[in-house]
Enzyme design. Structure first.
Site, short mmCIF file in Angstrom:
data_model
loop_
_atom_site.label_atom_id
_atom_site.label_comp_id
_atom_site.label_asym_id
_atom_site.label_seq_id
_atom_site.Cartn_x
_atom_site.Cartn_y
_atom_site.Cartn_z
N LYS A 122 0.82 -1.22 0.00
CA LYS A 122 0.00 0.00 0.00
C LYS A 122 0.85 1.27 0.00
CE LYS A 122 -4.24 -2.00 1.77
NZ LYS A 122 -3.87 -3.44 1.93
C1 LIG Z 1 -4.51 -4.50 1.17
C2 LIG Z 1 -3.74 -5.76 1.04
C3 LIG Z 1 -4.11 -6.77 0.11
C4 LIG Z 1 -5.35 -6.67 -0.74
O1 LIG Z 1 -5.25 -5.68 -1.74
P1 LIG Z 1 -6.60 -5.16 -2.45
O2 LIG Z 1 -6.16 -4.01 -3.28
O3 LIG Z 1 -7.50 -4.74 -1.32
O4 LIG Z 1 -7.16 -6.27 -3.24
C5 LIG Z 1 -3.32 -7.90 0.02
N1 LIG Z 1 -2.23 -8.06 0.80
C6 LIG Z 1 -1.84 -7.12 1.70
C7 LIG Z 1 -0.66 -7.38 2.56
C8 LIG Z 1 -2.58 -5.94 1.85
O5 LIG Z 1 -2.19 -5.03 2.74
#
Ligand SMILES: *Cc1c(COP(=O)(O)O)cnc(C)c1O
Length: 548
Positions: A122
């Site tokens: 993120k």
């Molecule tokens: C947020 C997240 C996901 C999922 O991503 P999306 O964009 O919500 O599908 C997967 N793995 C981790 C570690 C995350 O923080």
């Protein structure tokens, strides 16, 4: 060329807003009709992209891609380049998102997305979003002083990963305050430490004695509250913000260019991207990349036991709770996942524990646009029709808990995507197999392990088998963030030691000074509002004293 044809505008998936600027959609987050923003056109790649972009750095590649979605009349190129440079200078590797080959026999590669400040994918989007917020506000405030300055109050709820990435994206940003609520005692120790040890004046952590759902309810109540909206400009950083999707497109291209430089990659090779999926934001960026023209045979959705997407690709029904009986495809017996009262199951991959995937709405719009109209129909009519379909599907999701699409829509969805559901047991097994035999010594986090488990299954597919099939699986978090699952999988294995997994940056983090306000559930959202109003006021007064 007339600027009219080159300028990118945005519309809402539910048909209520058209012709918005990039700045408007970034600051608003959600459209007023409840829909999500999408670009009016998915840009096509320049004809010489493959040769011209091949040797670009991550930052330069990001610039080329973002320029197709943001008009230079909105953000001049020099400014955009500067925002990008600052966003990715906080990453620990020069390559920003390196690709490593995990399994040479099966052509399985791992796109490491966890080299940012909070060790989660993120960061790629939130470092950029934080700088964008600041850029727009500072520009709006150019000739304003004191209380005339526009101030943005970002409010979010987190069960772990989003909160710390948002805090690191926004810390120290001018004219922006950030409030992140987490359920007290219910996020992992390292995640809590990551959030609460950030002491910048504009960062406010709220520990709520309740659940993540309570935190989310407080956020919703605040956004709906006319009183705070009169005095504060609220903004959200959750994964529906268009800028987050945009920022994630870069690494699909970056990984592609890394892969085609390898000896094992032949002109006839095909590529599948495998994405551990929750809210469908990360994989949606892959869909945009594919639609722009990035060669990829399919995108592979990997879910945990919270499998609403997997069930959709199986049946065409998008339902919060699977119906019991013949078509039920819910949690497998014995997959160990505990169902929460909201219907969400607790798994070893908490960042993917969702009931519905908010960004799926964006894909639905494009499916409806393509299936229910043709290029000979007037564009405005095509868009309006797609918006109407999306609106009725989403209304049904709200009122009946689900909806079903027809076979044409499902076929169109299957043309670009495949899906796999991975249980907790299979997740642990993937961590262990990679560590002990596939790539000895390599430690996956449980989310990335779900991707690898799905990649291993997909690599058995006739169309995607080696030697011509290649899989690029997205590694979304660093293993040290999910100590329990990693211990469970690797405890007692030769060569496994936590000291080797834990990054230097985490050592001693839990002993550092913290700042956090506590909110009782019984204080309600009004209690949260009191804290927000008081802390923003204190921040503004401090800034005034400092002569800003
Ligand atoms: C947020 C997240 C996901 C999922 O991503 P999306 O964009 O919500 O599908 C997967 N793995 C981790 C570690 C995350 O923080």
């Amino acid at each position: 060329m007339a600027s009219h044809t080159t300028s990118q505008r945005y519309l809402s998936t539910r048909g209520g807003s058209y012709d918005l600027s990039f700045e408007e959609v970034v600051l608003k987050g959600l459209a007023s009709d409840g829909g999500l923003f999408i670009p009016e056109e998915i840009p096509v790649l320049p004809s010489d992209w493959a040769s011209r972009w091949q040797h670009l750095s991550f930052e330069d590649l990001a610039y080329e891609i973002f320029s197709l979605y943001i008009s230079p009349s909105e953000i001049p190129s020099a400014d955009l380049k500067d925002i990008i440079r600052r966003s990715y200078s906080t990453f620990r590797t020069q390559d920003v998102t390196p690709t490593v080959t995990l399994d040479e026999k099966r052509n399985i590669h791992l796109l490491e997305l966890f080299h940012g400040p909070t060790f989660a994918f993120k960061d790629v989007a939130l470092q950029f979003l934080g700088n964008l917020f600041e850029y727009f506000l500072v520009r709006r405030n150019q000739s304003k002083t004191g209380r005339n300055r526009e101030h943005l109050t970002v409010i979010g709820a987190t069960s772990g990963d989003t909160g710390s990435a948002a805090i690191y994206g926004l810390r120290g940003k001018k004219d922006v305050s950030v409030f992140i609520m987490h359920p007290h005692g219910k996020v992992s120790a390292i995640q809590e430490a990551q959030m609460t040890t950030v002491l910048d004046a504009n960062v406010h952590n709220l520990a709520v004695d309740g659940t993540f759902d309570d935190c989310q309810d407080f956020v919703k109540a605040l956004f709906a509250d006319p009183e705070i909206n009169k005095t504060h400009r609220l903004a959200a950083v959750n994964s529906i913000n268009w800028a987050r999707i945009l920022a994630q497109i870069t690494y699909y291209f970056h990984a592609y260019f890394n892969l085609i430089k390898q000896k094992s990659f032949l002109p006839a090779s095909i590529i599948r991207f495998v994405v551990p999926t929750g809210n469908f934001g990360d994989i949606l960026a892959g869909y945009f990349a594919k639609r722009m023209g990035l060669p990829s045979e399919r995108l592979v959705i990997a879910t945990n036991a919270n499998d609403i997407l997997h069930r959709f690709w199986l049946t065409g029904a998008y339902e919060k709770k699977p119906v019991h009986g013949r078509e039920a495809a819910g949690g497998e017996p014995g997959d160990g996942a505990q169902a929460h009262e909201s219907g969400v199951k607790e798994t070893l991959s908490p960042a993917m524990d969702i009931l519905v995937s908010s960004n799926f709405e964006r894909l639905l719009w494009f499916l409806a646009y393509e299936v229910y109209s043709t290029s000979s129909d007037p564009q405005s009519q095509r868009r309006a029709q797609a918006g109407e379909h999306v609106r009725s599907w989403l209304n049904a999701l709200k009122s009946d808990g689900g909806f079903r699409v027809d076979e044409h829509i499902l076929d169109a969805a299957k043309a670009d995507f495949k899906s796999y559901r991975v249980s907790d047991a299979e997740t642990l097994d993937a961590i262990k197999t990679v560590f002990t035999s596939i790539s000895p010594g390599y430690v996956l986090d449980p989310h990335s392990a779900i991707g690898i488990a799905a990649a291993l299954r997909s690599a058995e597919d006739e169309e995607a088998k080696p030697p011509s099939g290649h899989h690029i699986s997205l590694a979304t978090a660093h293993p040290a963030k999910f100590a329990n699952a990693v211990h469970d999988a690797l405890q007692g294995e030769t060569g496994y030691a936590w000291e080797k997994v834990e990054p230097r940056e985490f050592k001693g983090l839990e002993d550092k000074p913290r700042r956090v306000s506590h909110v009782k559930k019984s204080d309600g959202w009004e209690g949260v509002r009191r804290v927000v109003v008081a802390e923003v006021e204190a921040e503004l007064q401090a800034a005034e004293r400092a002569g800003e």
